[in-house]
Motif scaffolding. Structure first.
Motif, PDB file in Angstrom:
ATOM      1  N   ALA A 189       0.768  -1.140   0.070  1.00  0.00           N
ATOM      2  CA  ALA A 189      -0.122   0.021   0.105  1.00  0.00           C
ATOM      3  C   ALA A 189       0.836   1.227  -0.005  1.00  0.00           C
ATOM      4  O   ALA A 189       0.554   2.359  -0.660  1.00  0.00           O
ATOM      5  N   ARG A 190       1.926   1.343   0.681  1.00  0.00           N
ATOM      6  CA  ARG A 190       2.906   2.565   0.800  1.00  0.00           C
ATOM      7  C   ARG A 190       3.337   2.617  -0.562  1.00  0.00           C
ATOM      8  O   ARG A 190       3.717   3.970  -1.040  1.00  0.00           O
ATOM      9  N   THR A 191       3.699   1.701  -1.256  1.00  0.00           N
ATOM     10  CA  THR A 191       4.460   1.656  -2.487  1.00  0.00           C
ATOM     11  C   THR A 191       3.248   2.386  -3.638  1.00  0.00           C
ATOM     12  O   THR A 191       3.742   3.085  -4.369  1.00  0.00           O
ATOM     13  N   LEU A 192       2.228   1.700  -3.568  1.00  0.00           N
ATOM     14  CA  LEU A 192       0.968   2.118  -4.303  1.00  0.00           C
ATOM     15  C   LEU A 192       0.722   3.485  -3.909  1.00  0.00           C
ATOM     16  O   LEU A 192       0.306   4.426  -5.062  1.00  0.00           O
ATOM     17  N   ARG A 193       0.777   4.147  -2.790  1.00  0.00           N
ATOM     18  CA  ARG A 193       0.703   5.567  -2.417  1.00  0.00           C
ATOM     19  C   ARG A 193       1.634   6.335  -3.279  1.00  0.00           C
ATOM     20  O   ARG A 193       1.312   7.500  -3.634  1.00  0.00           O
ATOM     21  N   THR A 194       2.834   5.862  -3.316  1.00  0.00           N
ATOM     22  CA  THR A 194       3.935   6.591  -3.974  1.00  0.00           C
ATOM     23  C   THR A 194       3.511   6.851  -5.297  1.00  0.00           C
ATOM     24  O   THR A 194       3.871   7.807  -6.091  1.00  0.00           O
ATOM     25  N   LEU A 195       3.299   5.724  -5.727  1.00  0.00           N
ATOM     26  CA  LEU A 195       2.809   5.650  -7.399  1.00  0.00           C
ATOM     27  C   LEU A 195       1.679   6.464  -7.835  1.00  0.00           C
ATOM     28  O   LEU A 195       1.918   7.347  -8.511  1.00  0.00           O
ATOM     29  N   HIS A 196       0.704   6.786  -6.815  1.00  0.00           N
ATOM     30  CA  HIS A 196      -0.206   7.584  -7.055  1.00  0.00           C
ATOM     31  C   HIS A 196       0.164   9.252  -6.595  1.00  0.00           C
ATOM     32  O   HIS A 196      -0.166   9.787  -7.812  1.00  0.00           O
ATOM     33  N   ARG A 197       0.927   9.203  -6.045  1.00  0.00           N
ATOM     34  CA  ARG A 197       1.684  10.515  -5.878  1.00  0.00           C
ATOM     35  C   ARG A 197       2.529  10.996  -7.188  1.00  0.00           C
ATOM     36  O   ARG A 197       2.389  12.138  -7.754  1.00  0.00           O
ATOM     37  N   ILE A 198       3.130   9.987  -7.839  1.00  0.00           N
ATOM     38  CA  ILE A 198       3.973  10.220  -9.190  1.00  0.00           C
ATOM     39  C   ILE A 198       2.957  10.566 -10.251  1.00  0.00           C
ATOM     40  O   ILE A 198       3.234  11.502 -11.058  1.00  0.00           O
ATOM     41  N   LEU A 199       1.740  10.070 -10.155  1.00  0.00           N
ATOM     42  CA  LEU A 199       0.796  10.130 -11.208  1.00  0.00           C
ATOM     43  C   LEU A 199       0.036  11.469 -10.948  1.00  0.00           C
ATOM     44  O   LEU A 199      -0.987  11.900 -11.600  1.00  0.00           O
ATOM     45  N   GLY A 200       0.305  12.115  -9.617  1.00  0.00           N
ATOM     46  CA  GLY A 200      -0.203  13.213  -9.298  1.00  0.00           C
ATOM     47  C   GLY A 200      -1.652  13.428  -8.635  1.00  0.00           C
ATOM     48  O   GLY A 200      -2.203  14.120  -8.575  1.00  0.00           O
ATOM     49  N   ILE A 201      -1.971  11.997  -8.083  1.00  0.00           N
ATOM     50  CA  ILE A 201      -2.929  11.696  -7.262  1.00  0.00           C
ATOM     51  C   ILE A 201      -2.569  11.497  -5.719  1.00  0.00           C
ATOM     52  O   ILE A 201      -2.077  10.460  -5.445  1.00  0.00           O
ATOM     53  N   GLY A 202      -2.615  12.476  -5.188  1.00  0.00           N
ATOM     54  CA  GLY A 202      -2.301  12.118  -3.733  1.00  0.00           C
ATOM     55  C   GLY A 202      -3.224  11.481  -3.038  1.00  0.00           C
ATOM     56  O   GLY A 202      -4.500  11.511  -3.079  1.00  0.00           O
TER      57      GLY A 202
END
Length: 137
Positions: free
Chosen positions: A85-98
């Protein structure tokens, strides 16, 4: 093709469920189901971030987590799920979705120092300071 808003919203819900406080941990079947959903969401995101340099560290983490699996520990499955989940959260941030931090997910009500009575003083190792702070500070 970009991820849809619905797919990203689903991912946000999954991440927040996995990063909830330990007291809200699901049973083992719930952890397994959540892990499967996180893995599916991660596979969906991979195609959208694989070409982004900013995603390289998170993709390395994702690869490690998906190839090694959970550790042999009483909380190993839950810790593994939370790491995904923490890794997916990072990927979301990279896509601009906090994704809000779990503390943002369950915010405390705002406190108004003028209406809290005696609860506005704080004792520290150097003395007691009221709501206005130290004199001369």
């Amino acid at each position: 093709m970009a991820c849809t808003r619905a797919e990203l919203n689903t991912g946000t819900v999954l991440v927040l469920r996995a990063l909830s406080p330990y007291a809200e941990k699901p049973d083992e079947q719930g952890v397994a189901a959540l892990t499967d959903e996180l893995l599916s969401h991660g596979e969906l995101l991979l195609g959208h971030v694989a070409h982004l340099q900013a995603a390289a560290p998170a993709l390395t983490d994702w690869h490690t987590l998906t190839t090694t699996g959970p550790q042999d520990h009483p909380d190993g499955n839950w810790n593994h799920t939370r790491a995904l989940a923490r890794t997916l959260r990072t990927l979301h941030r990279i896509l601009g979705i906090g994704i809000p931090a779990p503390t943002d997910h369950h915010p405390e009500p705002p406190r108004n120092p003028t209406t809290t009575g005696t609860g506005t003083s704080v004792t520290t190792g150097t003395g007691t300071h009221g709501a206005q702070g130290r004199a001369g500070a």
